[in-house]
Every structure is written in C-alpha cells, then in structure tokens.
Scaffold this active site. Structure first.
Site, short mmCIF file in Angstrom:
data_model
loop_
_atom_site.label_atom_id
_atom_site.label_comp_id
_atom_site.label_asym_id
_atom_site.label_seq_id
_atom_site.Cartn_x
_atom_site.Cartn_y
_atom_site.Cartn_z
N LYS A 1 3.79 14.47 9.89
CA LYS A 1 3.85 13.33 11.05
C LYS A 1 4.26 14.35 12.39
O LYS A 1 3.30 14.07 13.56
CB LYS A 1 4.53 12.78 11.08
CG LYS A 1 4.42 11.05 9.97
CD LYS A 1 3.25 10.74 10.12
CE LYS A 1 4.06 9.43 9.45
NZ LYS A 1 1.64 8.33 9.47
N LYS B 1 -6.47 8.21 -1.03
CA LYS B 1 -5.73 6.99 -1.89
C LYS B 1 -5.99 5.87 -1.04
O LYS B 1 -6.61 6.16 0.11
CB LYS B 1 -4.16 7.23 -1.52
CG LYS B 1 -3.04 8.95 -1.96
CD LYS B 1 -2.08 8.41 -1.66
CE LYS B 1 -1.64 7.20 -1.42
NZ LYS B 1 0.06 7.08 -0.71
N LYS C 1 -5.17 -0.20 3.03
CA LYS C 1 -6.03 -1.02 3.24
C LYS C 1 -5.83 -0.37 4.91
O LYS C 1 -6.71 -1.51 5.88
CB LYS C 1 -4.53 -1.71 3.61
CG LYS C 1 -4.75 -3.22 2.46
CD LYS C 1 -3.31 -3.69 2.49
CE LYS C 1 -2.29 -3.05 1.99
NZ LYS C 1 -1.36 -3.63 1.90
#
Length: 405
Positions: A168, A261, A264
C-alpha cells in the site's frame, strides 16, 4: 497546536524514513520463524504438541456484504468443515471483523448492512451458533484494549516489513512528507496488531490462514514473545497454523479476467459468483467466463498459459464429489473430448449443486423472520459469549501489566 503539529510532522518523517528503509529489507527479524516447512501441508489438519489440551480455533472475515465464490472456498467452506469435524472439546470462534473494515471509510448505514449480510451468509452456509461463537468484533471491547497493550511492545520495524503495508505504501524517492501523511493512515500500519489481538484475546491455539495471511500469524506469535518476555508472564498463548489443502484453499480468479482475483470491487458483476446468486445467474456467468483460443488442444490444466481454463478446473475440483484434483479432471475431460462449452456448464452445475439451499436460507434470515430478528438475537448472544471468552485473558494481561486490581 504549533508544537503538536511540529511533533506530528517529525513523526511522519520518521515513519516515512522507516518505511523506505525497510521497503526492500529481508523479512527476517528477532523471534520470527520461517513457515516454509508448513507451506507444503496438504490437508486441513489440526496438530498440537499436547494432544490432550482443548483446542481453540479463531478466524475472522471482513463484512464486505454477500460473500463470493472465492470467500466461500477460501474460508467459509473450511470453517464449516472444521465445525463438523472438530471434537466436542474444541472451541470455535468466528468473528465478523468490523473494526478492520473501517480502514476503508464507508457510510455507517452501508457498514451496518454489510455486517448483517455477512452474518446471514455465515449462517446460511451452515455455521451453527449452538456449536461455535459467531460475533461482531466491535461488540468485544477487549479486542481494542489488547491491541493497545500489544502495541506498547510491538516492533515498528517488523510492522514496516509487513507485505500488506509495503504494497500500500508505494512511496517514491521524491515523495514529500505532506503527501505521504495524506496517503498513509495509522490504522493500516497498526492493522496487524489488532489482528494479533483478535487471535490472542481468545487464547486461540489454532488459526486457519491462507498463504497471504501467514505473515500476519507469524507477527501474532512475535507479539506473544514480546509481551510475555517484557512482563515476565505466560498470559498469552502461541497460536499454531492451520493450512488448507490446495483444493480447499483454492484461489478463485475473476471469470472475466483470470489474471486477477475474484473481487466484489470489480465493476463487472459477471466477474464474480455470489453465494446467493440463483441458478440462472450462476449458469449465465460461467457461460461468459473467459477461456482462451487453445480449445483444439483439448482441456488442459496450465495456470500460466491457460489461466481461464485452469480457474474453471480448480473451481470444479473444489466442488468435486469424487475429490478429484484439477489436473485429474483435465485429463478425464481431454480423454472424453469435452469442449469449453461443456466445461463451463459442468462447472456451473457443480457450483449450483454445492451451494444448494444457501440462497434460500440467506433470504429467510434477512427477511423471513421478523425482518431479521433472529440475526440480532444471534449477534447479541455471540457477543456475550465472546466477551466472556476475552475477559478471561484480559484479567491475566491486566494483572501482568499492573492495570488490574
């Protein structure tokens, strides 16, 4: 205020410098043990040095709404199997980690909704609140209390080396303190301490983890070593790892882009299958799943050269009643002359059968009983049991530190 601001800027500079320094550093540190020997585990087995000691299994999942196929195969199915196979003396705790969820801000109403959706999903896949404790993390204040206590002996250097933090971070050499300060949040940096507290506050002896979470469990063990050594106590317990088999821990990829991957957050709803999708939706999504242009070579399992086909085979293997591997299924299909259309249809049918009843139970829990009244009762009871579990640990922790009476 000016003094505080100056100190804050100094702390940010220190944090940025530490982060840069450890960005390419080796992952070893004092007290850290390699998990390489565990990475070859082929089944969801639970082992301990003392077989007579009652086991305590803890795991958590973020409240991101209705789980998709990746969530189900990566965690929920494993939780259900552990529940059904564990001895009666084994204590099971499954937490919906809503404190972790707020590292990414969202509206209060959405978080409440997603918490309830996740709780309904856990129950719909077969978790039994009479056999395991299912609770919202925020309903147990001891999680946050232990996090602070652990942070007083946790290594900043170790935290800086955590893979999630480094991924990050993405700081360039020219990054300014102000831009770094705006982008970085302490919650993300200290996230692993709360994760450790989640596990340790319930004295978990075993924790199921995927490959991407093993570093976090190793950090939890480091926290135990640091705390017990600092305060001369054995109040905290060293947790062991439960590694799923390759089939159980299958990394489910996007149906639209098998290089990514399943998620959502993907704008393409056809990229994922939710565990509450109806049969028609499941079939339609698999029919549109991306494969490749090598159909003439027959069905083959090759994750690097044929990721789309490999993804379908792995999903099919995860739901295989014959417990076949993806490679075995590919061999059979090649001999049978199965084409891509049939592969997609067979995979869809296997998923539909494997998730049979989940959608109906989920909808009934949310809307069928007094507008979700049963969910509130389960959450309340789970919170009560989890608070009692955590308090046992915290009495010993407070006494060791000097905070207890």
């Amino acid at each position: 205020m000016s003094c505080c601001t100056s100190k804050a800027n100094h702390n940010v500079r220190q944090l940025v410098n530490v982060a840069k320094r450890f960005k390419t550093s080796p992952s070893h540190t004092r007290g850290q043990r390699s998990l390489a020997s565990s990475s070859t585990s082929t089944s969801t087995t639970i082992t301990t040095q003392d077989a007579t000691t009652p086991k305590i299994i803890f795991s958590g999942i973020q409240p991101t709404g209705v789980p998709h196929l990746g969530n189900y195969l990566g965690a929920l199915q494993q939780w259900k199997r552990m529940q059904d196979s564990a001895s009666p003396s084994t204590k099971l705790l499954f937490s919906i980690v809503d404190l972790h969820a707020i590292t990414v801000p969202r509206s209060a109403s959405i978080l409440r909704q997603q918490k309830r959706e996740m709780l309904a999903a856990l129950l719909a896949v077969g978790l039994d609140p009479s056999r395991c404790t299912i609770f919202y993390q925020s309903s147990v204040p001891a999680h946050s209390e232990l996090q602070w206590i652990l942070s007083c002996t946790a290594s900043t250097g170790y935290l800086s080396r955590m893979t999630q933090w480094k991924s990050k971070l993405s700081l360039s050499d020219s990054a300014t303190v102000s831009s770094a300060s705006a982008a970085l949040k302490h919650g993300l940096f200290s996230y692993p301490i709360l994760q450790a507290a989640d596990i340790l506050v319930h004295r978990a002896t075993h924790v199921p983890v995927g490959a991407d979470q093993r570093q976090h469990l190793e950090f939890a063990r480091e926290c135990v070593t640091n705390f017990n050594s600092s305060w001369g106590t054995d109040a905290l317990v060293q947790p062991e790892t439960i590694l799923a088999s390759s089939e159980e821990g299958a990394r489910v990829m996007s149906l639209a882009d098998p290089e990514k991957k399943m998620s959502k957050s993907d704008a393409n709803h056809g990229s994922r299958v939710l565990i509450t999708d109806d049969a028609g939706s499941v079939l339609a999504k698999f029919k549109k799943a991306k494969t490749d242009d090598l159909q003439s070579a027959g069905i083959g399992y090759d994750k690097s050269a044929r990721p789309g086909v490999a993804n379908l085979l792995e999903i099919l293997a995860a739901f295989s009643e014959a417990k076949q591997s993806a490679e075995e299924i590919a061999k059979d299909f090649r001999e049978e002359g199965v084409n891509y259309k049939e592969l997609k249809e067979r995979t869809a049918k296997a998923v539909i059968k494997g998730l049979e009843g989940v959608r109906e139970r989920y909808l009934d829990l949310l809307d069928g009983d007094g507008n979700g009244k049963r969910l509130d009762e389960i959450a309340e009871e789970g919170g009560r049991k989890a608070r009692a579990s955590a308090e046992e640990t915290m009495k010993a922790v407070r006494a060791a530190v000097g905070l207890g009476v």
